[in-house]
Write a protein that holds these residues in place. Sequence first.
Motif, PDB file in Angstrom:
ATOM      1  N   THR A 277       0.827  -1.215   0.000  1.00 45.66           N
ATOM      2  CA  THR A 277       0.000   0.000   0.000  1.00 45.66           C
ATOM      3  C   THR A 277       0.858   1.260   0.000  1.00 45.66           C
ATOM      4  O   THR A 277       2.080   1.202   0.116  1.00 45.66           O
ATOM      5  CB  THR A 277      -1.001   0.050   1.179  1.00 45.66           C
ATOM      6  N   ILE A 278       0.220   2.382  -0.092  1.00 40.85           N
ATOM      7  CA  ILE A 278       0.933   3.662  -0.100  1.00 40.85           C
ATOM      8  C   ILE A 278       1.599   3.901   1.258  1.00 40.85           C
ATOM      9  O   ILE A 278       2.684   4.469   1.330  1.00 40.85           O
ATOM     10  CB  ILE A 278      -0.018   4.825  -0.484  1.00 40.85           C
ATOM     11  N   ILE A 279       0.991   3.432   2.316  1.00 39.56           N
ATOM     12  CA  ILE A 279       1.581   3.581   3.653  1.00 39.56           C
ATOM     13  C   ILE A 279       2.858   2.758   3.743  1.00 39.56           C
ATOM     14  O   ILE A 279       3.858   3.208   4.312  1.00 39.56           O
ATOM     15  CB  ILE A 279       0.566   3.175   4.739  1.00 39.56           C
ATOM     16  N   GLY A 280       2.862   1.568   3.171  1.00 38.25           N
ATOM     17  CA  GLY A 280       4.065   0.747   3.139  1.00 38.25           C
ATOM     18  C   GLY A 280       5.181   1.419   2.361  1.00 38.25           C
ATOM     19  O   GLY A 280       6.350   1.338   2.744  1.00 38.25           O
ATOM     20  N   ALA A 281       4.826   2.096   1.271  1.00 39.70           N
ATOM     21  CA  ALA A 281       5.839   2.807   0.485  1.00 39.70           C
ATOM     22  C   ALA A 281       6.466   3.933   1.301  1.00 39.70           C
ATOM     23  O   ALA A 281       7.682   4.140   1.254  1.00 39.70           O
ATOM     24  CB  ALA A 281       5.221   3.345  -0.803  1.00 39.70           C
ATOM     25  N   VAL A 282       5.657   4.636   2.066  1.00 35.61           N
ATOM     26  CA  VAL A 282       6.184   5.716   2.911  1.00 35.61           C
ATOM     27  C   VAL A 282       7.059   5.130   4.026  1.00 35.61           C
ATOM     28  O   VAL A 282       8.132   5.665   4.331  1.00 35.61           O
ATOM     29  CB  VAL A 282       5.030   6.570   3.489  1.00 35.61           C
ATOM     30  N   ILE A 283       6.616   4.037   4.623  1.00 31.19           N
ATOM     31  CA  ILE A 283       7.423   3.377   5.663  1.00 31.19           C
ATOM     32  C   ILE A 283       8.754   2.909   5.074  1.00 31.19           C
ATOM     33  O   ILE A 283       9.811   3.050   5.701  1.00 31.19           O
ATOM     34  CB  ILE A 283       6.642   2.206   6.293  1.00 31.19           C
ATOM     35  N   ALA A 284       8.718   2.370   3.856  1.00 34.79           N
ATOM     36  CA  ALA A 284       9.941   1.889   3.208  1.00 34.79           C
ATOM     37  C   ALA A 284      10.920   3.026   2.949  1.00 34.79           C
ATOM     38  O   ALA A 284      12.131   2.830   3.002  1.00 34.79           O
ATOM     39  CB  ALA A 284       9.598   1.173   1.908  1.00 34.79           C
ATOM     40  N   ILE A 285      10.406   4.225   2.672  1.00 35.91           N
ATOM     41  CA  ILE A 285      11.294   5.386   2.487  1.00 35.91           C
ATOM     42  C   ILE A 285      12.078   5.630   3.770  1.00 35.91           C
ATOM     43  O   ILE A 285      13.293   5.858   3.735  1.00 35.91           O
ATOM     44  CB  ILE A 285      10.476   6.633   2.092  1.00 35.91           C
ATOM     45  N   PHE A 286      11.404   5.561   4.908  1.00 39.19           N
ATOM     46  CA  PHE A 286      12.091   5.770   6.189  1.00 39.19           C
ATOM     47  C   PHE A 286      12.994   4.597   6.554  1.00 39.19           C
ATOM     48  O   PHE A 286      14.021   4.788   7.198  1.00 39.19           O
ATOM     49  CB  PHE A 286      11.080   6.045   7.303  1.00 39.19           C
TER      50      PHE A 286
ATOM     51  N   ASP B 242      21.044   0.142  -2.605  1.00 34.14           N
ATOM     52  CA  ASP B 242      20.631   0.414  -3.978  1.00 34.14           C
ATOM     53  C   ASP B 242      19.394  -0.405  -4.345  1.00 34.14           C
ATOM     54  O   ASP B 242      18.476   0.086  -5.003  1.00 34.14           O
ATOM     55  CB  ASP B 242      21.788   0.108  -4.929  1.00 34.14           C
ATOM     56  N   PHE B 243      19.363  -1.648  -3.894  1.00 33.65           N
ATOM     57  CA  PHE B 243      18.218  -2.526  -4.161  1.00 33.65           C
ATOM     58  C   PHE B 243      16.953  -1.993  -3.502  1.00 33.65           C
ATOM     59  O   PHE B 243      15.894  -1.931  -4.124  1.00 33.65           O
ATOM     60  CB  PHE B 243      18.532  -3.943  -3.653  1.00 33.65           C
ATOM     61  N   GLY B 244      17.047  -1.601  -2.260  1.00 35.80           N
ATOM     62  CA  GLY B 244      15.897  -1.041  -1.548  1.00 35.80           C
ATOM     63  C   GLY B 244      15.416   0.248  -2.189  1.00 35.80           C
ATOM     64  O   GLY B 244      14.216   0.462  -2.359  1.00 35.80           O
ATOM     65  N   SER B 245      16.345   1.114  -2.562  1.00 37.79           N
ATOM     66  CA  SER B 245      15.984   2.383  -3.199  1.00 37.79           C
ATOM     67  C   SER B 245      15.268   2.148  -4.519  1.00 37.79           C
ATOM     68  O   SER B 245      14.298   2.839  -4.844  1.00 37.79           O
ATOM     69  CB  SER B 245      17.234   3.227  -3.446  1.00 37.79           C
ATOM     70  N   PHE B 246      15.744   1.191  -5.293  1.00 36.76           N
ATOM     71  CA  PHE B 246      15.118   0.868  -6.577  1.00 36.76           C
ATOM     72  C   PHE B 246      13.648   0.501  -6.380  1.00 36.76           C
ATOM     73  O   PHE B 246      12.772   1.019  -7.055  1.00 36.76           O
ATOM     74  CB  PHE B 246      15.872  -0.300  -7.240  1.00 36.76           C
ATOM     75  N   HIS B 247      13.379  -0.380  -5.438  1.00 30.84           N
ATOM     76  CA  HIS B 247      12.005  -0.840  -5.237  1.00 30.84           C
ATOM     77  C   HIS B 247      11.136   0.197  -4.514  1.00 30.84           C
ATOM     78  O   HIS B 247       9.924   0.219  -4.729  1.00 30.84           O
ATOM     79  CB  HIS B 247      11.990  -2.194  -4.528  1.00 30.84           C
ATOM     80  N   VAL B 248      11.724   1.047  -3.710  1.00 29.99           N
ATOM     81  CA  VAL B 248      10.962   2.137  -3.105  1.00 29.99           C
ATOM     82  C   VAL B 248      10.454   3.058  -4.212  1.00 29.99           C
ATOM     83  O   VAL B 248       9.286   3.465  -4.218  1.00 29.99           O
ATOM     84  CB  VAL B 248      11.814   2.927  -2.085  1.00 29.99           C
ATOM     85  N   ARG B 249      11.323   3.380  -5.172  1.00 28.27           N
ATOM     86  CA  ARG B 249      10.907   4.242  -6.285  1.00 28.27           C
ATOM     87  C   ARG B 249       9.820   3.576  -7.124  1.00 28.27           C
ATOM     88  O   ARG B 249       8.851   4.234  -7.535  1.00 28.27           O
ATOM     89  CB  ARG B 249      12.111   4.596  -7.155  1.00 28.27           C
TER      90      ARG B 249
END
Length: 107
Positions: free
Chosen positions: A17-26, A35-42
Amino acid sequence: MNDIQKGKNTAVVAYMTIIGAVIAIFMNQEENKTDFGSFHVRQGLGIFLSFFLLGYFVGYINSWMATGAFYLFYFILWIYGFLGALQGQKKEIPLLGAFFQNLFKSL
């Protein structure tokens, strides 16, 4: 390989969900940034934001076929990205992936 294992949790959360995407940014800040995490966050953030933005306009179309096709399209994009995160792959989602990588390159 270590980068993938370190960023896998962040990558999977980014598609929840969108909340998970925001949590993943933090989760992907400073000392934990991969780099892998940043790729999937984007990718995940792009999927959810474009879904809401385009969905607003698709909602005005009085056709269950158009709405159904829209939901199916985004579900397939979500599955594609989510499975890539689970498998440890950095594959851009079709059509929009490169755009999301450029748009959110600061994340």
